[in-house]
Motif scaffolding. Structure first.
Motif, PDB file in Angstrom:
ATOM      1  N   ALA A  67       0.827  -1.207   0.000  1.00 42.78           N
ATOM      2  CA  ALA A  67       0.000   0.000   0.000  1.00 42.78           C
ATOM      3  C   ALA A  67       0.860   1.256   0.000  1.00 42.78           C
ATOM      4  N   GLY A  68       2.061   1.181   0.558  1.00 39.59           N
ATOM      5  CA  GLY A  68       2.934   2.344   0.619  1.00 39.59           C
ATOM      6  C   GLY A  68       3.386   2.858  -0.731  1.00 39.59           C
ATOM      7  N   LEU A  69       3.237   2.047  -1.800  1.00 42.84           N
ATOM      8  CA  LEU A  69       3.601   2.522  -3.139  1.00 42.84           C
ATOM      9  C   LEU A  69       2.714   3.682  -3.579  1.00 42.84           C
ATOM     10  N   ALA A  70       1.494   3.731  -3.055  1.00 42.35           N
ATOM     11  CA  ALA A  70       0.558   4.777  -3.473  1.00 42.35           C
ATOM     12  C   ALA A  70       0.953   6.151  -2.952  1.00 42.35           C
ATOM     13  N   PHE A  71       1.991   6.236  -2.108  1.00 40.51           N
ATOM     14  CA  PHE A  71       2.500   7.537  -1.671  1.00 40.51           C
ATOM     15  C   PHE A  71       3.428   8.160  -2.717  1.00 40.51           C
ATOM     16  N   TYR A  72       3.895   7.364  -3.661  1.00 37.49           N
ATOM     17  CA  TYR A  72       4.823   7.877  -4.668  1.00 37.49           C
ATOM     18  C   TYR A  72       4.124   8.870  -5.588  1.00 37.49           C
ATOM     19  N   ASN A  73       4.761  10.036  -5.813  1.00 35.42           N
ATOM     20  CA  ASN A  73       4.271  10.988  -6.807  1.00 35.42           C
ATOM     21  C   ASN A  73       5.270  11.182  -7.948  1.00 35.42           C
ATOM     22  N   ARG A  74       6.365  10.380  -7.934  1.00 34.98           N
ATOM     23  CA  ARG A  74       7.327  10.363  -9.026  1.00 34.98           C
ATOM     24  C   ARG A  74       7.975   8.982  -9.061  1.00 34.98           C
ATOM     25  N   SER A  75       8.456   8.608 -10.207  1.00 39.19           N
ATOM     26  CA  SER A  75       9.022   7.270 -10.381  1.00 39.19           C
ATOM     27  C   SER A  75      10.431   7.210  -9.798  1.00 39.19           C
ATOM     28  N   GLU A  76      10.879   5.961  -9.556  1.00 38.52           N
ATOM     29  CA  GLU A  76      12.166   5.780  -8.865  1.00 38.52           C
ATOM     30  C   GLU A  76      12.825   4.484  -9.318  1.00 38.52           C
ATOM     31  N   LEU A  77      14.142   4.540  -9.443  1.00 43.13           N
ATOM     32  CA  LEU A  77      14.961   3.363  -9.715  1.00 43.13           C
ATOM     33  C   LEU A  77      16.055   3.311  -8.648  1.00 43.13           C
ATOM     34  N   SER A  78      16.205   2.147  -7.976  1.00 44.04           N
ATOM     35  CA  SER A  78      17.178   2.070  -6.875  1.00 44.04           C
ATOM     36  C   SER A  78      17.833   0.697  -6.818  1.00 44.04           C
ATOM     37  N   ILE A  79      19.002   0.655  -6.181  1.00 48.02           N
ATOM     38  CA  ILE A  79      19.725  -0.582  -5.962  1.00 48.02           C
ATOM     39  C   ILE A  79      20.422  -0.505  -4.612  1.00 48.02           C
ATOM     40  N   SER A  80      20.583  -1.676  -3.953  1.00 49.75           N
ATOM     41  CA  SER A  80      21.123  -1.702  -2.585  1.00 49.75           C
ATOM     42  C   SER A  80      22.130  -2.829  -2.417  1.00 49.75           C
ATOM     43  N   PRO A  81      23.406  -2.586  -2.679  1.00 50.89           N
ATOM     44  CA  PRO A  81      24.428  -3.585  -2.341  1.00 50.89           C
ATOM     45  C   PRO A  81      24.583  -3.688  -0.827  1.00 50.89           C
ATOM     46  N   THR A  82      24.910  -4.909  -0.365  1.00 52.29           N
ATOM     47  CA  THR A  82      24.982  -5.180   1.071  1.00 52.29           C
ATOM     48  C   THR A  82      26.223  -6.006   1.377  1.00 52.29           C
ATOM     49  N   PHE A  83      26.890  -5.656   2.477  1.00 53.52           N
ATOM     50  CA  PHE A  83      28.007  -6.466   2.955  1.00 53.52           C
ATOM     51  C   PHE A  83      27.651  -7.002   4.342  1.00 53.52           C
ATOM     52  N   THR A  84      27.697  -8.316   4.481  1.00 56.84           N
ATOM     53  CA  THR A  84      27.380  -8.975   5.745  1.00 56.84           C
ATOM     54  C   THR A  84      28.639  -9.613   6.308  1.00 56.84           C
ATOM     55  N   SER A  85      28.952  -9.318   7.562  1.00 57.40           N
ATOM     56  CA  SER A  85      30.117  -9.911   8.215  1.00 57.40           C
ATOM     57  C   SER A  85      29.685 -10.575   9.514  1.00 57.40           C
ATOM     58  N   VAL A  86      30.427 -11.614   9.907  1.00 57.54           N
ATOM     59  CA  VAL A  86      30.149 -12.302  11.160  1.00 57.54           C
ATOM     60  C   VAL A  86      31.418 -12.323  12.006  1.00 57.54           C
ATOM     61  N   ASN A  87      31.222 -12.237  13.305  1.00 57.39           N
ATOM     62  CA  ASN A  87      32.310 -12.354  14.286  1.00 57.39           C
ATOM     63  C   ASN A  87      31.755 -13.165  15.451  1.00 57.39           C
TER      64      ASN A  87
END
Length: 523
Positions: A67-87
């Motif tokens: 439902a939160g998509l209906a808040f958009y009033n302009r288009s968007e393109l995005s990407i999210s690289p992620t680095f996961t580390s463990v200790n």
């Protein structure tokens, strides 16, 4: 199937101290592993504690509350690289060790196409989106080591027990061991080919159980390493609409992809041993699957300062195929012991197994309060119900249909006896200062276990995560950075013997840190 199916394994859970053992329990455990989602979303939402039910205008809504998509009033393109580390900090046989590692992945990639606003209609605006996202990243690494003074506590003893229980003759084991191919039809034949188990000789033509082992009374240096990788990801298409700038409704359909791999190595070195320098076992496990799920969500603006939201995600219905591999190894110390090979692969057709998987139903509800009508920032919180007792595993792999029914019922029984439904809590806040956004969040994910397992108390398995981040955005571009620290306890059993005192366990304080960068453009 990595272990022989047996109805008798249900006896394992009759005591307060349980070890994961037997096919039915293993598949219940697999279903939980593939359904245990710690945190999803873009860097913005992760910095706020996770994917929230009452916050819109973010690519996270594609795989959260659509439902939160209906808040958009302009288009968007995005990407999210992620680095996961463990200790991780591991405790094994009274010795403490640390295991560290890291993995880079793509957390999400999304396109949102916003429709034109029409203030002359009650349906003011619509939006469509498509995304790739990770629901779970399975990366983890454990490396534990310790000195075992119990002469009965040896992985070689598991081979002896199995050979004795099956009453294998020496000839049966010899006929199932192929030194030229470095392979065997089953594990006990591989152990026999490496001289890890030795028969009792009754005559020149007769030998068999009880089996024994070399260096049986020696102290043992034991080391266990477990590497896990893969992800539960999905491609999602979602659509949402806005009614009178008050009610926002959206839905999505997702095609999921399951990829999980693990490699477990156990190495045992007899201290001061005469016959062997070391011996061990390597297990590899690979699972691939595809599935589908759907979601429906809504948000309602009660006032300019307060909005609420809720979403329901159906169980994911998947087909899965697993491949289990096992290799036994040995290095001789006694020059009179001439091994024909130092490693033997166990080639068992039953190690390939197909089944269907049903993950839990999820439902979330939350609220967001805007500070200064949103000009200063906001506070948001979400409660998420996860129905782990609804997990199911089914198969049609057995020739006898009753075996398929028994398998399903046994897994269901273990799910109900081992896991409970839970409610996860997340909260976060964002403060705005011009182009800059400052964020912080927290999440509490209570343990879904109903029993103490692998000598780790069920209450100690609660997960706590803390997150923080910042971002900048203007009319054309945005960049968000988030860091999340997750901590919880877990355990596993390197090998199991009939007596609990002979069965060692590894306790791990898991400490994982993930850093995500989300960048995008508006158009």
């Amino acid at each position: 199937m990595n272990k022989q199916f047996s109805l008798s394994v249900a006896l394992v859970l009759l005591s307060s101290l349980a070890f994961g053992q037997g096919a039915a329990f293993d598949y219940a455990d697999d279903a939980f592993r593939y359904s245990d989602f710690n945190q999803t979303g873009t860097a913005r939402f992760r910095a706020l504690g996770g994917n929230h039910a009452a916050l819109g205008g973010d690519a996270s809504n594609l795989f959260g509350n659509a439902a939160g998509l209906a808040f958009y009033n302009r288009s968007e393109l995005s990407i999210s690289p992620t680095f996961t580390s463990v200790n991780n900090q591991n405790s094994f046989l009274g010795q403490q060790t640390n295991s560290t590692g890291g993995k880079l992945s793509i957390g999400q990639f999304s396109l949102v196409l916003a429709g034109k606003s029409d203030n002359n209609r009650r349906w003011r605006r619509t939006a469509f989106g498509i995304s790739y996202s990770q629901s779970a990243n399975f990366y983890n690494y454990t490396d534990a080591r310790g000195l075992n003074n119990n002469p009965n506590s040896s992985i070689a003893q598991t081979y002896i027990n199995a050979a004795n229980d099956a009453k294998y003759s020496e000839q049966q084991l010899a006929d199932s061991f192929y030194p030229g191919d470095r392979s065997a039809d089953f594990r006990e034949a591989a152990a026999y080919g490496l001289f890890l188990i030795n028969p009792t000789v009754y005559s020149a033509t007769s030998a068999g159980p009880p089996y024994t082992r070399y260096d049986a009374t020696r102290q043992k240096d034991q080391r266990a390493t477990l590497t896990r990788s893969g992800a539960h990801s999905q491609w999602t298409i979602a659509y949402a609409g806005n009614l009178d700038d008050k009610l926002y409704i959206g839905g999505s359909i997702s095609l999921t992809r399951l990829r999980y791999s693990s490699e477990y190595t156990f190495l045992e070195t007899p201290v001061g041993g005469v016959t062997f320098s070391n011996y061990g076992q390597i297990n590899t496990f690979n699972v691939k699957g595809n599935g589908i799920n759907a979601s429906l969500g809504l948000m309602y603006r009660l006032s300019p300062q307060l909005q609420v939201g809720a979403t329901v995600v159906t169980p994911t219905f998947s087909s899965a195929n697993e491949v289990f591999g096992q290799t036994l190894t040995a290095v001789a110390k006694d020059p009179n012991l001439q091994l024909k090979t130092n490693s033997v692969d166990v080639l068992d057709p039953a190690n390939n197994f197909e089944y269907s998987l049903q993950t839990p139903l999820r439902a979330s509800g939350g609220a967001t309060y805007f500070l200064g009508s949103g000009k200063i920032g906001f506070i948001t919180a979400t409660a998420e119900y996860v129905g782990y007792q609804g997990m199911r595993v089914r198969t049609s792999a057995f020739t006898n249909q009753q075996d398929n029914v028994d398998f399903k019922n046994d897994v269901t029984g273990f799910v109900k006896d081992t896991y409970k439904n839970v409610v996860n809590f997340r909260a976060g806040t964002e403060i705005r200062a011009g182009l800059l956004r400052l964020r912080a969040g927290v999440g509490y994910l209570p343990s879904a276990y109903k029993i103490d397992l692998d000598r780790v108390a069920k209450a100690d398995r609660d997960k706590i995560q803390f997150s923080a981040g910042l971002g900048v955005r203007n009319e054309r571009f945005f960049a968000d950075l988030a860091g999340t620290y997750l901590t919880y306890k877990s355990g596993f059993t390197p090998f199991e013997l009939p007596n609990a005192v002979d069965t060692p366990t590894i306790s791990t304080n898991n400490r994982s840190t993930s850093v995500m960068l989300s960048v995008g453009v508006f158009f």
